[in-house]
Scaffold this motif. Structure first.
Motif, PDB file in Angstrom:
ATOM      1  N   THR A 236       0.839  -1.204   0.000  1.00 19.61           N
ATOM      2  CA  THR A 236       0.000   0.000   0.000  1.00 19.61           C
ATOM      3  C   THR A 236       0.875   1.257   0.000  1.00 19.61           C
ATOM      4  O   THR A 236       0.564   2.247  -0.665  1.00 19.61           O
TER       5      THR A 236
ATOM      6  N   ASP B 139     -13.814   0.741  -0.142  1.00 21.16           N
ATOM      7  CA  ASP B 139     -13.214  -0.438   0.499  1.00 21.16           C
ATOM      8  C   ASP B 139     -12.501  -1.188  -0.611  1.00 21.16           C
ATOM      9  O   ASP B 139     -13.129  -1.806  -1.463  1.00 21.16           O
ATOM     10  N   THR B 140     -11.162  -1.097  -0.604  1.00 17.54           N
ATOM     11  CA  THR B 140     -10.393  -1.581  -1.755  1.00 17.54           C
ATOM     12  C   THR B 140      -9.767  -2.937  -1.464  1.00 17.54           C
ATOM     13  O   THR B 140      -8.959  -3.065  -0.548  1.00 17.54           O
TER      14      THR B 140
ATOM     15  N   ARG C  47      -0.268  -9.688   6.169  1.00 13.48           N
ATOM     16  CA  ARG C  47      -0.186 -11.137   6.135  1.00 13.48           C
ATOM     17  C   ARG C  47       1.010 -11.645   6.918  1.00 13.48           C
ATOM     18  O   ARG C  47       2.124 -11.185   6.739  1.00 13.48           O
TER      19      ARG C  47
ATOM     20  N   TRP D   3      -7.216  -5.829  -2.582  1.00 15.27           N
ATOM     21  CA  TRP D   3      -6.097  -6.163  -3.460  1.00 15.27           C
ATOM     22  C   TRP D   3      -5.014  -6.834  -2.650  1.00 15.27           C
ATOM     23  O   TRP D   3      -5.225  -7.146  -1.477  1.00 15.27           O
ATOM     24  N   GLN D   4      -3.877  -7.100  -3.253  1.00 15.53           N
ATOM     25  CA  GLN D   4      -2.796  -7.849  -2.609  1.00 15.53           C
ATOM     26  C   GLN D   4      -1.432  -7.326  -3.076  1.00 15.53           C
ATOM     27  O   GLN D   4      -1.353  -6.682  -4.126  1.00 15.53           O
ATOM     28  N   THR D   5      -0.405  -7.696  -2.329  1.00 19.56           N
ATOM     29  CA  THR D   5       0.958  -7.372  -2.750  1.00 19.56           C
ATOM     30  C   THR D   5       1.157  -7.827  -4.199  1.00 19.56           C
ATOM     31  O   THR D   5       1.743  -7.123  -5.012  1.00 19.56           O
TER      32      THR D   5
ATOM     33  N   ARG E  30      -8.604 -15.246   4.125  1.00 16.32           N
ATOM     34  CA  ARG E  30      -7.611 -16.152   3.527  1.00 16.32           C
ATOM     35  C   ARG E  30      -8.053 -17.596   3.686  1.00 16.32           C
ATOM     36  O   ARG E  30      -8.636 -17.957   4.702  1.00 16.32           O
TER      37      ARG E  30
ATOM     38  N   ASP F 146      -7.849 -16.100  -1.429  1.00 17.80           N
ATOM     39  CA  ASP F 146      -8.962 -15.585  -0.620  1.00 17.80           C
ATOM     40  C   ASP F 146     -10.255 -16.306  -0.985  1.00 17.80           C
ATOM     41  O   ASP F 146     -10.454 -16.707  -2.126  1.00 17.80           O
TER      42      ASP F 146
ATOM     43  N   GLY G   3      -6.781  -3.773   3.425  1.00 24.81           N
ATOM     44  CA  GLY G   3      -5.985  -4.696   4.229  1.00 24.81           C
ATOM     45  C   GLY G   3      -6.739  -5.896   4.748  1.00 24.81           C
ATOM     46  O   GLY G   3      -6.173  -6.955   4.958  1.00 24.81           O
ATOM     47  N   GLU G   4      -8.035  -5.736   4.999  1.00 22.44           N
ATOM     48  CA  GLU G   4      -8.835  -6.833   5.537  1.00 22.44           C
ATOM     49  C   GLU G   4     -10.297  -6.428   5.383  1.00 22.44           C
ATOM     50  O   GLU G   4     -10.594  -5.253   5.137  1.00 22.44           O
ATOM     51  N   PRO G   5     -11.193  -7.389   5.532  1.00 15.64           N
ATOM     52  CA  PRO G   5     -12.598  -6.994   5.451  1.00 15.64           C
ATOM     53  C   PRO G   5     -12.913  -6.017   6.588  1.00 15.64           C
ATOM     54  O   PRO G   5     -12.387  -6.145   7.685  1.00 15.64           O
TER      55      PRO G   5
HETATM   56  C1  WT7 Z   1      -4.695  -9.836   1.631  1.00 14.21           C
HETATM   57  C2  WT7 Z   1      -3.516  -9.226   0.945  1.00 14.21           C
HETATM   58  C3  WT7 Z   1      -3.463  -4.804  -0.326  1.00 14.21           C
HETATM   59  C4  WT7 Z   1      -2.660  -4.147   0.648  1.00 14.21           C
HETATM   60  C5  WT7 Z   1      -2.692  -4.613   2.052  1.00 14.21           C
HETATM   61  C6  WT7 Z   1      -2.485  -6.070   2.312  1.00 14.21           C
HETATM   62  C7  WT7 Z   1      -6.701  -9.061   2.535  1.00 14.21           C
HETATM   63  C8  WT7 Z   1      -6.758  -6.732   1.556  1.00 14.21           C
HETATM   64  C9  WT7 Z   1      -8.881  -6.262   1.695  1.00 14.21           C
HETATM   65  C10 WT7 Z   1     -10.217  -5.746   1.688  1.00 14.21           C
HETATM   66  C11 WT7 Z   1     -10.941  -7.788   2.552  1.00 14.21           C
HETATM   67  C12 WT7 Z   1      -8.689  -7.569   2.174  1.00 14.21           C
HETATM   68  C13 WT7 Z   1      -6.976 -10.225   1.608  1.00 14.21           C
HETATM   69  C14 WT7 Z   1      -5.786 -10.212   0.676  1.00 14.21           C
HETATM   70  N1  WT7 Z   1      -7.346  -7.826   2.083  1.00 14.21           N
HETATM   71  N2  WT7 Z   1      -7.672  -5.787   1.326  1.00 14.21           N
HETATM   72  N3  WT7 Z   1     -10.498  -4.516   1.260  1.00 14.21           N
HETATM   73  N4  WT7 Z   1     -11.218  -6.559   2.122  1.00 14.21           N
HETATM   74  N5  WT7 Z   1      -9.726  -8.329   2.603  1.00 14.21           N
HETATM   75  O1  WT7 Z   1      -1.652  -6.684   1.379  1.00 14.21           O
HETATM   76  O2  WT7 Z   1      -0.314  -8.277   2.775  1.00 14.21           O
HETATM   77  O3  WT7 Z   1      -0.597  -8.621   0.287  1.00 14.21           O
HETATM   78  O4  WT7 Z   1      -2.514  -8.993   1.895  1.00 14.21           O
HETATM   79  O5  WT7 Z   1      -5.279  -8.883   2.513  1.00 14.21           O
HETATM   80  O6  WT7 Z   1      -7.010 -11.395   2.353  1.00 14.21           O
HETATM   81  O7  WT7 Z   1      -5.534 -11.450   0.063  1.00 14.21           O
HETATM   82  P1  WT7 Z   1      -1.184  -8.169   1.572  1.00 14.21           P
END
Ligand code: WT7
Length: 652
Positions: free
Chosen positions: A317, A417-418, A532, A420-422, A521, A506, A393-395
């Motif tokens: 992020t 509410d975005t 994570r 995404w992932q690394t 996850r 996910d 980052g999470e729900p």
């Molecule tokens: C995991 C990715 C993306 C940057 C922060 C984390 C969870 C991320 C949400 C959201 C629900 C989410 C998922 C994903 N996650 N955003 N808006 N709603 N869950 O990056 O460490 O790569 O983790 O974070 O489980 O797979 P990351």
């Protein structure tokens, strides 16, 4: 793959929130119809969609000849093109006359304040790029960045990008061991650090950690050190260089060399289910395009906006929505070094008031912590400058969403509410603030060019409303290209679980409005405070302690952190369970991995419950951790014999 039953959704939220007419009036994408039209077009003809976006949003040193070369699962985007990422983030804005616009508005935890305009950012990045070359860094080399959240962290990233070196930012909260592992895996040549940084009122000496790490990472030849405080700091002659000695004497001019579209831009380590952190590789043009257009549309960025993303640059992020996305759009960003509760829980809100932040992007875990601190804190400050709020980052639980909406957003700011992932590089499932009706808890709809699907184990789409694995069906420009040094793991982990699709790890379900609800996850990876953490990594750290025979780590729902870390540990014979030993193990993990991984609970037992085939019964342990099975919680030693016998066939 574990069973999806454990993440079945219990949410029954259905309230719907529309953007206000006033907001819609100026929004780039101002209706669901417009969004849907554009999205459909982007899915039907991805080549022409991405080609147009790439030509309109980025400045190319040499135009590309082919939009995508896709040999599953390896993608090459914008083939034949040449580009410089730093040029797109800085020089082009200066050339367009925006040189005196604020690029970075920074506040240290100790109250220090600095503003860097785009002109100044260009000067500093050029000087830093020249210094890196003097220190022997050239295109393709890896540079580790281990810094507090100060402007020089962003300057360092952009300086690497300018000369084509790959940066690997390591979160300043990670331990020296974690830093050493990452230096070694990447074979970093240089570490950029600071003497330290301020966090929760104390000074964290990063340079000491670097010195420790360098005993174990021999690839690192030199260390560039920014001086953040007046404290004494040991420097090793011939290896360590002060930033103020070497950077500031460089010329403020540096040539921006164009690099191939697919030239590697950075490496970022993240946790996977097999323990060893994975170095996620992102490349230049595709990543920058994803960061640039997602930032523009999701945050509906206008010239007058002041954007604040609270993430550290140590996370993706902080790469995409502190550095590359905002700066590529010529935005003004706020950066704050420290903790949200220093000196008190009013800090975030005082920063929003002082700099008139208009877009605020943070994590649900931070929102929950602020809720706990009480409404009086935000109510003391004028938050009327805000127009968009975001989470990542999470729900986000509906209660936190509603508080954010009412207390922070005064019911007038759309919440994005975005999800995404690394690995995805940029936001994938997200509302567009002027177009999408939101419901607390759902990340809503796919971004342009992104085609998600929810499938079962066999890869078949599940019925609408049912839970399943979230996959992405088409490649997209900001996707990861590989895992550093382990392409096999890349192929296996992301493209082999459901053949032909990108596997997110996910679980999700889609509601009748088409909204995606992320269920968490499905692998053995915890989400602690939006980050994570691999259970395997914590387990092997525990086992490295001389008293530990075996360890199993599970998550437990936690009001603030999302998941708390609970460790079940069996001891080697001759070691006695005691409160001191528990404390020692907690400290051991925090020291080895970082404070973020500090176990919330250590539970000691003679042995761990196992199936006949010898697998640790994780579901049982998860239940126990969550308090679902009654045990003698107060004793220092757990007896699993009875419980294990009851659950002998539980093969999870
Ligand atoms: C995991 C990715 C993306 C940057 C922060 C984390 C969870 C991320 C949400 C959201 C629900 C989410 C998922 C994903 N996650 N955003 N808006 N709603 N869950 O990056 O460490 O790569 O983790 O974070 O489980 O797979 P990351």
């Amino acid at each position: 793959m574990s069973s999806l039953n454990s993440i079945n959704s219990v949410l029954k939220e259905s309230r719907r929130f529309k953007p206000s007419n006033q907001f819609v009036k100026t929004a780039f994408i101002n209706s669901a119809k417009k969004y849907l039209e554009l999205w459909k077009k982007s899915i039907k003809s991805p080549d022409s969609f991405w080609k147009k976006q790439a030509n309109e949003s980025l400045v190319w040193a040499k135009p590309f000849s082919k939009t995508l070369e896709w040999k599953l699962p390896h993608a090459k985007w914008f083939v034949g093109g040449k580009i410089n990422v730093a040029y797109n983030c800085i020089d082009r804005h200066v050339e367009a006359g925006l040189g005196n616009k604020a690029a970075i508005i920074w506040e240290g935890e100790d109250g220090t304040r600095r503003i860097l305009t785009y002109n100044e950012l260009l000067n500093e990045v050029s000087q830093c790029a020249n210094a890196l070359m003097e220190l022997g860094v050239s295109s393709g080399d890896r540079v580790s960045i281990y810094m507090p959240l100060i402007p020089e962290a962003v300057v360092s990233m952009l300086a690497c990008a300018r000369i084509g070196a790959m940066h690997s930012v390591i979160f300043g909260g990670f331990s020296s061991d974690a830093l050493a592992d990452r230096n070694n895996d990447a074979q970093s040549k240089l570490v950029i650090t600071a003497d330290g940084g301020f966090r929760k009122g104390s000074f964290l000496s990063l340079k000491d950690n670097v010195d420790e790490a360098l005993k174990k990472s021999s690839s690192v030849q030199k260390v560039l050190v920014f001086k953040r405080s007046d404290r004494a700091c040991k420097m090793k002659d011939g290896r360590d260089y002060w930033w103020h000695d070497i950077v500031y004497r460089q010329s403020i001019h540096s040539k921006c060399k164009p690099f191939d579209s697919e030239h590697p831009l950075f490496l970022l380590y993240t946790s996977g289910s097999t323990g060893k952190p994975k170095g996620i590789v992102h490349t230049s043009a595709g990543y920058l395009l994803g960061a640039t257009i997602s930032f523009k549309y999701i945050f509906d960025i206008k010239v007058s906006d002041t954007f604040w993303c609270t993430a550290d640059v140590g996370w993706i992020t902080g790469h995409t929505y502190v550095t590359y996305g905002p700066l590529s759009n010529g935005a003004s960003i706020v950066m704050y070094e420290g903790a949200p509760n220093f000196p008190d829980w009013g800090r975030f809100w005082s920063i929003i008031e002082r700099y008139k932040v208009s877009i605020f992007y943070t994590a649900p875990t931070a929102i929950r912590a602020c809720i706990k601190a009480g409404d009086d804190w935000p109510k003391k400050y004028d938050l009327s400058s805000l127009r968009i709020l975001g989470t990542v980052g999470e729900p986000i639980n509906p209660e936190a969403w509603l508080w954010y909406h009412e207390v922070i957003g005064n019911k007038k700011c759309p919440i994005v509410d975005t999800w995404w992932q690394t690995e995805t590089g940029s936001a994938m499932i997200t509302p567009l603030p002027g177009a999408i009706v939101t419901t607390p808890g759902t990340a809503t709809v796919p971004f342009f060019g992104i085609e998600p699907e929810i499938v079962d184990k066999a890869g078949k789409p599940v019925k609408k409303g049912h839970g399943g694995f979230l996959v992405i069906k088409k490649p997209w420009p900001s996707m990861l290209r590989t895992i550093w040094g382990d392409d096999e793991r890349y192929v296996h982990q992301y493209w082999s679980q459901i053949p032909g699709c990108y596997f997110t790890g996910d679980g999700a379900r889609q509601d009748k409005h088409g909204n995606y609800w992320i269920l968490g996850r499905i692998d053995d990876v915890l989400n602690v405070s939006g980050h994570r953490l691999s259970t395997m990594e914590i387990e092997s750290t525990l086992v490295s302690h001389h008293a530990v025979a075996e360890a199993a780590v599970v998550g437990k729902p936690d009001d603030i952190k999302g998941e708390a870390i609970v460790c079940f540990v069996s001891l080697k014979s001759g070691f006695k369970a005691s409160e001191e030993l528990k404390l020692e193990l907690q400290t051991h993990v925090a020291k080895q991995i970082g404070a973020l991984a500090r176990p919330d609970q250590i539970r000691l037992s003679d042995s761990l419950p196992k199936t006949r085939s010898g697998k640790i019964m994780r579901r049982l342990l998860r239940d126990i951790a969550a308090g679902k099975v009654s045990t003698q919680d107060t004793s220092t030693l757990e007896d699993f014999a009875v419980l294990a016998a009851l659950r002998q066939d539980d093969d999870i």
